[in-house]
Write a protein that holds these residues in place. Sequence first.
Motif, PDB file in Angstrom:
ATOM      1  N   LEU A 233     -33.612  23.025  36.801  1.00 22.65           N
ATOM      2  CA  LEU A 233     -32.220  23.084  37.243  1.00 22.65           C
ATOM      3  C   LEU A 233     -31.354  22.098  36.458  1.00 22.65           C
ATOM      4  O   LEU A 233     -30.283  22.447  35.937  1.00 22.65           O
ATOM      5  N   LEU A 234     -31.828  20.848  36.371  1.00 21.67           N
ATOM      6  CA  LEU A 234     -31.020  19.811  35.726  1.00 21.67           C
ATOM      7  C   LEU A 234     -30.935  19.996  34.218  1.00 21.67           C
ATOM      8  O   LEU A 234     -29.911  19.686  33.601  1.00 21.67           O
ATOM      9  N   THR A 235     -32.016  20.475  33.605  1.00 22.14           N
ATOM     10  CA  THR A 235     -31.973  20.689  32.152  1.00 22.14           C
ATOM     11  C   THR A 235     -31.262  21.981  31.796  1.00 22.14           C
ATOM     12  O   THR A 235     -30.712  22.110  30.702  1.00 22.14           O
ATOM     13  N   GLY A 236     -31.250  22.935  32.722  1.00 23.20           N
ATOM     14  CA  GLY A 236     -30.617  24.226  32.469  1.00 23.20           C
ATOM     15  C   GLY A 236     -29.154  24.243  32.875  1.00 23.20           C
ATOM     16  O   GLY A 236     -28.254  24.084  32.044  1.00 23.20           O
ATOM     17  N   ASP A 237     -28.886  24.381  34.162  1.00 19.87           N
ATOM     18  CA  ASP A 237     -27.506  24.511  34.635  1.00 19.87           C
ATOM     19  C   ASP A 237     -26.705  23.220  34.484  1.00 19.87           C
ATOM     20  O   ASP A 237     -25.516  23.257  34.184  1.00 19.87           O
ATOM     21  N   THR A 238     -27.341  22.067  34.719  1.00 23.72           N
ATOM     22  CA  THR A 238     -26.598  20.805  34.681  1.00 23.72           C
ATOM     23  C   THR A 238     -26.420  20.300  33.259  1.00 23.72           C
ATOM     24  O   THR A 238     -25.440  19.626  32.946  1.00 23.72           O
ATOM     25  N   GLY A 239     -27.363  20.593  32.376  1.00 22.47           N
ATOM     26  CA  GLY A 239     -27.246  20.180  30.987  1.00 22.47           C
ATOM     27  C   GLY A 239     -27.736  18.781  30.701  1.00 22.47           C
ATOM     28  O   GLY A 239     -27.395  18.198  29.663  1.00 22.47           O
ATOM     29  N   ILE A 240     -28.547  18.213  31.589  1.00 22.61           N
ATOM     30  CA  ILE A 240     -29.121  16.886  31.355  1.00 22.61           C
ATOM     31  C   ILE A 240     -30.345  17.049  30.453  1.00 22.61           C
ATOM     32  O   ILE A 240     -31.169  17.944  30.655  1.00 22.61           O
TER      33      ILE A 240
END
Length: 399
Positions: A233-240
């Motif tokens: 979630l964070l690497t995909g949608d959030t871009g972290i």
Amino acid sequence: MPFAVYLLGLAVFAQGTSEFMLSGLIPGIARDLRVSIPAAGLLTSAFAVGMVVGAPLMAVLSLRWSRRFALLAFLVTFLVVHVVGALTTSYGVLLGTRVIAALANAGFLAVAMATAVALAPSDAKGRATSVLLGGVTIACVAGVPGGALLGEVWGWRSAFWAVAVALVPAIVAVLKSVPSGPAGGGDGGAGPAGARARGELRALRRPRLLVLLALAALVNGGTFCTFTYLAPLLTGDTGIGSSWMPLMLALFGLGSFAGVTASGRVADRRPTRLLVICGPALAAGWAVFALAAGAPVPAVVLVFVQGTLSFAVGSTLISQVLYAATGAPTLAGGFATAALNVGATLGPWLGGLTIGAGLGLRSPLWVSALLVAAALVTAAVARAVGVNPVEKGQPAVAQ
């Protein structure tokens, strides 16, 4: 709080590290043992199923032993299977060790809960529970990232060796600090283990207790639904960036530790107020997270906040289970452990279904919100029919 309770928390930390560390070791295991990634992922599922099935079964078995012997037997078994797992070159053997480790972990948690609340003051079950669950949260903060780092530097087997080494001081501590009273409570003269098991099972039929177990499963399902898919979630949608994921997982763990620490201070005296405030806030927080997951700053803040709320609510519910089942201290711990792991199995499964259905990486957050909302509705319906699941802690009967 007696020092022995904190020593039990140390053992829970080592076992919690083992339960969760595989998420960072799956690629290395698959490569080394020449199996597919899904096959390696079954090692996690095998542990979860073993916890669900093993918790009540091992709790019944432990009624035949003293508390000290039961705790030592489960810890030594856990240590031995990790040594075997670190040495084996067979996927089948490694899979078997995960099942046995789960059974030992489930049995230990059941007896440890009963032992902790028996050692603690009679009106401090919430504090004792928070110490034990604090071991799980510290595993998320330090143990899981540490296991991933060991796996990256020295291979996945080093993480198994580290768990085995960490258990040694816990075994020595239990041997020296835990009283040798009967695991099933009482004075040891209440009759044979079968009779005590039947007595505890009768105590577990209370509607309040059954409602609390359902609430614990739903809330924990929401927690692990999102936690399982937090990295994508964070690497995909959030871009972290992926390099920040150990820190994000540790941040969730820090929130979890803050949650169990705070709940331990208030759950015995004001459990209703805590749950009335934090329960709806938890459900709303998952929904807000789903809406705000595209922006890094609110996402990072909510990782910590939701970790805090999840474990504050979850640990309070578990302490209420122990208050509601003073006549069944060991089996209550076993069924509480099973309820937590039902949630830990159900939540990720539902989250995976929504992602597989093409609903996106944020969909597990909505599933988490719905599971907590279901818990709130269940609690409201129970109160409407005259079953109050949450009560202020009262001095328990002798255990």
